[in-house]
Scaffold this active site. Sequence first.
Site, PDB file in Angstrom:
ATOM      1  CE  LYS A 211      -2.564   1.720   3.547  1.00 15.63           C
ATOM      2  NZ  LYS A 211      -2.572   3.199   3.496  1.00 15.63           N
TER       3      LYS A 211
ATOM      4  CG  ASP B 260      -5.171   4.332   1.433  1.00 14.88           C
ATOM      5  OD1 ASP B 260      -6.281   4.784   1.102  1.00 14.88           O
ATOM      6  OD2 ASP B 260      -4.848   4.123   2.621  1.00 14.88           O
TER       7      ASP B 260
ATOM      8  CE  LYS C 196      -7.662   6.538   4.016  1.00 16.40           C
ATOM      9  NZ  LYS C 196      -6.217   6.284   3.904  1.00 16.40           N
TER      10      LYS C 196
ATOM     11  CG  ASP D  27     -11.441  17.158  -6.221  1.00 13.34           C
ATOM     12  OD1 ASP D  27     -12.316  18.002  -6.526  1.00 13.34           O
ATOM     13  OD2 ASP D  27     -10.230  17.417  -6.212  1.00 13.34           O
TER      14      ASP D  27
ATOM     15  CB  THR E 258      -9.539   2.743  11.456  1.00 13.92           C
ATOM     16  OG1 THR E 258      -8.457   3.183  10.637  1.00 13.92           O
ATOM     17  CG2 THR E 258     -10.255   1.623  10.748  1.00 13.92           C
TER      18      THR E 258
ATOM     19  NE  ARG F 219       0.894   3.767  12.803  1.00 14.97           N
ATOM     20  CZ  ARG F 219       0.043   4.715  13.203  1.00 14.97           C
ATOM     21  NH1 ARG F 219       0.499   5.787  13.806  1.00 14.97           N
ATOM     22  NH2 ARG F 219      -1.253   4.571  13.003  1.00 14.97           N
TER      23      ARG F 219
HETATM   24  O1  C5P Z   1       0.152   1.925  11.042  1.00  8.01           O
HETATM   25  P1  C5P Z   1      -1.269   1.502  10.895  1.00  8.01           P
HETATM   26  O2  C5P Z   1      -1.448   0.002  10.838  1.00  8.01           O
HETATM   27  O3  C5P Z   1      -2.192   2.181  11.880  1.00  8.01           O
HETATM   28  O4  C5P Z   1      -1.646   2.029   9.438  1.00  8.01           O
HETATM   29  C1  C5P Z   1      -2.927   1.937   8.915  1.00  8.01           C
HETATM   30  C2  C5P Z   1      -2.881   2.284   7.463  1.00  8.01           C
HETATM   31  O5  C5P Z   1      -4.188   2.162   6.940  1.00  8.01           O
HETATM   32  C3  C5P Z   1      -2.419   3.694   7.157  1.00  8.01           C
HETATM   33  O6  C5P Z   1      -1.646   3.601   5.958  1.00  8.01           O
HETATM   34  C4  C5P Z   1      -3.689   4.475   6.919  1.00  8.01           C
HETATM   35  O7  C5P Z   1      -3.535   5.467   5.913  1.00  8.01           O
HETATM   36  C5  C5P Z   1      -4.632   3.396   6.409  1.00  8.01           C
HETATM   37  N1  C5P Z   1      -6.056   3.594   6.659  1.00  8.01           N
HETATM   38  C6  C5P Z   1      -6.597   3.700   7.924  1.00  8.01           C
HETATM   39  N2  C5P Z   1      -7.954   3.888   8.101  1.00  8.01           N
HETATM   40  C7  C5P Z   1      -8.767   3.945   7.037  1.00  8.01           C
HETATM   41  C8  C5P Z   1      -8.234   3.817   5.747  1.00  8.01           C
HETATM   42  C9  C5P Z   1      -6.867   3.633   5.593  1.00  8.01           C
HETATM   43  O8  C5P Z   1      -5.852   3.614   8.911  1.00  8.01           O
HETATM   44  N3  C5P Z   1     -10.075   4.071   7.200  1.00  8.01           N
END
Ligand code: C5P
Length: 224
Positions: free
Chosen positions: A30, A57, A59, A62, A112, A205
């Site tokens: 991603k 990703d 998002k 627009d 999230t 992460r």
């Molecule tokens: O580090 P972590 O596991 O929290 O990363 C979550 C990834 O998912 C990030 O790249 C973030 O941009 C993406 N994401 C998210 N919530 C969403 C859509 C995408 O955390 N609703």
Amino acid sequence: MAELIVAFDLPSGREALALAARLPGLRWAKIGPVLYTREGPAIVREFVARGLRVFLDLKWHDIPSIVAEAVAAAAEQGVAMATVHTLGGPAMLTAASGAAGNVAVVGVTILTSHDTAEVEHVLGRGVPDLGFEAERLARLAVEARLRGVVASGRELALLRAALGADLWIVVPGIREPGDSTADQRRTVTAADAVRLGATHLVVGRHLTGAGDPAGVYQRLVDSL
Ligand code: C5P
């Protein structure tokens, strides 16, 4: 089997490619705003050239014609999946799916990182049930013929039951016991996400911050 997607939210293409090289069996990468803004389409081409499926990703949210052109540009770059915000509305979502070609366009429902209080603050009204809001937005994605949605593990079971077996449900916010939630609010373990009906898990992460990312990747694959 659910697919595991690694979020390469790293500060440079060099670091992202070095991490990818340490993950044998990696299928999905991603690329989000951090890496894309630094490296541009070249980083997409690098990952595609390594045989990886790229989830772009960014998002998009627009006017419909702009989002359609962005999706078409992603298709030209060989992107496999891309995100739009369902809050962009039916015309924008329909324009995105119309331009999709080989790109699986998925719609973000509610981030999230949001909890109920924050969504209420943004909307300026009470939100008795975040699951209801997520389902309402997910239906917009289905009606516009998107390939799927992005949702948290908390709404997953509800969306799977409401929207049928065919829809992709991409779940970020994956955390294992002992992990810091950081800025995420609605987290879920990988095993629970799969049990509740996720088709794709996004791991950031938990893996990229680990001392042994290859070991973490393998343990996650085993748990799927
Ligand atoms: O580090 P972590 O596991 O929290 O990363 C979550 C990834 O998912 C990030 O790249 C973030 O941009 C993406 N994401 C998210 N919530 C969403 C859509 C995408 O955390 N609703």
